[in-house]
Design an enzyme around this catalytic site. Structure first.
Site, PDB file in Angstrom:
ATOM      1  N   GLY A  10       0.624  -1.214  -0.013  1.00 12.47           N
ATOM      2  CA  GLY A  10      -0.004  -0.138   0.026  1.00 12.47           C
ATOM      3  C   GLY A  10       0.998   1.330   0.090  1.00 12.47           C
ATOM      4  CG  LEU A  11       3.850   1.713  -2.100  1.00 15.96           C
ATOM      5  CD1 LEU A  11       4.959   1.316  -3.490  1.00 15.96           C
ATOM      6  CD2 LEU A  11       4.947   1.996  -0.849  1.00 15.96           C
ATOM      7  CB  SER A 129      -1.657   9.612  14.979  1.00 14.00           C
ATOM      8  OG  SER A 129      -2.105  10.873  15.066  1.00 14.00           O
ATOM      9  N   GLY A 130      -0.198  11.227  12.980  1.00 13.84           N
ATOM     10  CA  GLY A 130       0.755  12.265  12.464  1.00 13.84           C
ATOM     11  C   GLY A 130       0.748  12.539  11.053  1.00 13.84           C
ATOM     12  CE  LYS A 183      -4.395   7.307  14.174  1.00 14.24           C
ATOM     13  NZ  LYS A 183      -5.423   7.502  13.547  1.00 14.24           N
ATOM     14  CG  HIS A 186      -5.041  10.032  18.331  1.00 14.69           C
ATOM     15  ND1 HIS A 186      -5.312  10.237  17.047  1.00 14.69           N
ATOM     16  CD2 HIS A 186      -3.949  10.779  18.874  1.00 14.69           C
ATOM     17  CE1 HIS A 186      -4.403  11.083  16.752  1.00 14.69           C
ATOM     18  NE2 HIS A 186      -3.563  11.273  17.740  1.00 14.69           N
ATOM     19  CG  ASN A 187      -8.247   9.203  14.901  1.00 13.89           C
ATOM     20  OD1 ASN A 187      -7.117   9.148  15.222  1.00 13.89           O
ATOM     21  ND2 ASN A 187      -8.455   8.681  13.707  1.00 13.89           N
ATOM     22  CD  GLU A 190      -7.219  14.185  14.408  1.00 16.88           C
ATOM     23  OE1 GLU A 190      -7.513  14.210  13.150  1.00 16.88           O
ATOM     24  OE2 GLU A 190      -6.349  13.400  14.428  1.00 16.88           O
ATOM     25  CE1 TYR A 191     -12.697  12.539  13.369  1.00 18.59           C
ATOM     26  CE2 TYR A 191     -14.872  13.219  13.342  1.00 18.59           C
ATOM     27  CZ  TYR A 191     -13.870  12.534  12.864  1.00 18.59           C
ATOM     28  OH  TYR A 191     -13.995  11.990  11.526  1.00 18.59           O
ATOM     29  CE  LYS A 259      -9.207  10.437   5.149  1.00 16.64           C
ATOM     30  NZ  LYS A 259      -7.684  10.026   4.914  1.00 16.64           N
ATOM     31  NE  ARG A 444     -36.508   4.419  32.463  1.00 12.26           N
ATOM     32  CZ  ARG A 444     -36.032   3.385  33.034  1.00 12.26           C
ATOM     33  NH1 ARG A 444     -35.716   3.182  34.264  1.00 12.26           N
ATOM     34  NH2 ARG A 444     -35.885   2.039  32.353  1.00 12.26           N
TER      35      ARG A 444
END
Length: 467
Positions: A10-11, A129-130, A183, A186-187, A190-191, A259, A444
């Site tokens: 995967g490049l 990440s980065g 991760k 972490h995201n 980040e949001y 994403k 309730r």
């Protein structure tokens, strides 16, 4: 030819930069990409003369690797990962290792770890990440999966990771999908960080009537203090950019993309029963921003009732600084609440101080702030909530008046502050020994006979009233 230490499939941008990073650190790398053109362009361009081996098939790539083979996948999450695993399995032997370095859903990673272990294949799900720069110069790396695989790549990953105070931003996270889970959180944080910064920008721009030039200097000043972070720094740089003499940011459409990892964080919080209110609001704010045409129609029909500002501008900016700082504390506190709950639910032994260390460099949420989180867990490894640490409790107390003032100013001026306001509401709820859920339980019981507990009877006893 000497065989490679690791193969990478995967490049795209992240994959290319990780390969170059590994090569710079003395690791022999072989690469494969489904698109022959991209592979050839990489080998003739950025990798020219670097000694990186290219393979024109997956079978050729596997043959280029020393045993036990280590193969890293940098492809889109989901079916693409499972398809590649299916192609690799007939070519591998017991003890070989597959590494997923993409943003896979942690449940998928846990499933793959278990399934491959039954076939004698090791598997790691590694959060990275980065962005482009981090991958090239040193990212934050969050490895999890089969513990037997970690010694095979520990030296490699820690050598290519960001370094802060001589410590690599890469430590073992935990079994199964733990690396991808951390991760994901972490995201989510980040949001939250990005939304908070955008709310501060919006309140200065529309609520206080400040020009972009002045707002830019504010973010520059903030980046020299307790808010010092990658995201504050790039915000100052973004606001400084001009096109045709005007701020470039003014020309960018106000409709945000995503994403999905922030949404995953919010969904898991709902499933775990953790009040991740700030990150949830950050995700919802992106959804709302995407409704651009509908918002434009609404703007023409719905009244604003906006109050004008004629007060002390410097004082208002100081209040906003405190609001942003306190809200950031809440964001991390909620993220750590979610990780603690997940650790119990999934049987992971997460090292919370080490997670803060991994986030200090290379990643998008890197900041000075994270040193205090590490210190908090050093003082009390069993810390229940960051808000109960002496340092963070004192910082909130110092910021509280400004926080409330900034949120009230936003409300009075019709500026939406969903993340900042929800953070304050969470704080006020968390510090309350009594909440109105007593009335909720009565409701309730009234319509559904769900029962309720009483404060004057032992916990666990259930009561029902004929309302």
């Amino acid at each position: 030819m000497e065989k490679a230490d690791i193969g990478l499939i995967g490049l795209a941008v992240m994959g290319q930069n990780l390969v170059l990073n590994m090569n710079d650190r003395g690791h022999r790398v072989a690469v494969y990409n489904r698109s022959q053109t991209r592979l050839d362009e990489f080998l003739a361009g950025p990798a020219k003369g670097a000694g990186i081996a290219g393979a024109h098939s997956i079978a050729e790539l596997v043959g280029l690797l020393q045993t036990p083979r280590k193969l890293m996948l940098m492809v889109r999450s989901g079916e693409a990962v499972d398809e590649l695993i299916g192609q690799l399995l007939p070519l591998l032997e017991r003890g070989d290792l597959i590494i997923d370095g993409g943003n896979s859903l942690f449940r998928d990673t846990s499933r793959r770890v278990k399934a491959l272990a039954e076939q004698g294949i090791l598997y790691l799900g590694v959060g990275i990440s980065g962005g482009e720069e981090g991958a090239r110069q040193g990212p934050s790396i969050m490895p999890g999966g089969n513990p037997a695989a970690w010694p095979l790549v520990k030296g490699l990953f820690q050598s290519i990771a960001a370094q802060v105070d001589g410590e690599p931003c890469c430590h073992w996270v935990g079994e199964e999908g733990a690396g991808h889970y951390v991760k994901m959180v972490h995201n989510g944080i980040e949001y939250g960080d990005m939304q908070l910064i955008c709310e501060a920008y919006d309140l200065m721009l529309r609520g206080l009537g400040m020009p972009v030039e002045r707002i830019q200097t504010v973010f520059e000043d903030w980046n020299r203090g307790v808010l010092d972070s990658y995201l504050i720094g790039i915000t100052a740089e973004i606001l400084e950019r001009r096109e045709d003499g005007e701020p470039l940011v003014d020309k960018i459409l106000d409709s945000a993309g995503q994403k999905g990892t922030g949404k995953w964080t919010a969904i898991d919080a709902l499933e775990q029963g953790v009040p991740l209110t700030l990150i949830g609001e950050a995700v919802q704010a992106r959804f709302l921003s995407a409704m651009k045409e509908e918002r434009q129609r609404a703007a023409r029909r719905l009244p604003a009732s906006v109050l004008s500002f004629d007060g002390d501008l410097d004082a208002a900016v100081r209040q906003l600084h405190d609001a942003l700082y306190a809200s950031k504390i809440i964001s991390y506190a909620q993220g750590y609440m979610l990780m603690r709950q997940a650790a119990g639910a999934y049987g992971w032994n997460l090292q919370y101080g080490d997670i803060a260390l991994m986030w200090r460099g290379g990643c998008i949420i890197r900041s000075r702030f994270l040193n205090h989180i590490k210190a908090a867990f050093e003082r009390n490894p069993g810390l229940e909530n960051l808000l109960l640490d002496g340092f963070f409790a004192a910082e909130i107390a110092h910021s509280l008046e400004g926080w409330r003032g900034a949120v009230m100013r936003g409300i009075g001026r019709g500026i939406p502050l969903p993340a900042m306001a929800s953070a304050l509401s969470f704080y006020d709820g968390y510090r309350s020994s009594r909440l109105p859920a007593n009335l909720l339980q009565a409701q309730r019981d009234y319509f559904g006979a769900h029962g309720y507990e009483r404060i004057d009877r032992p916990r666990g006893e259930s009561f029902h009233s004929q309302w």
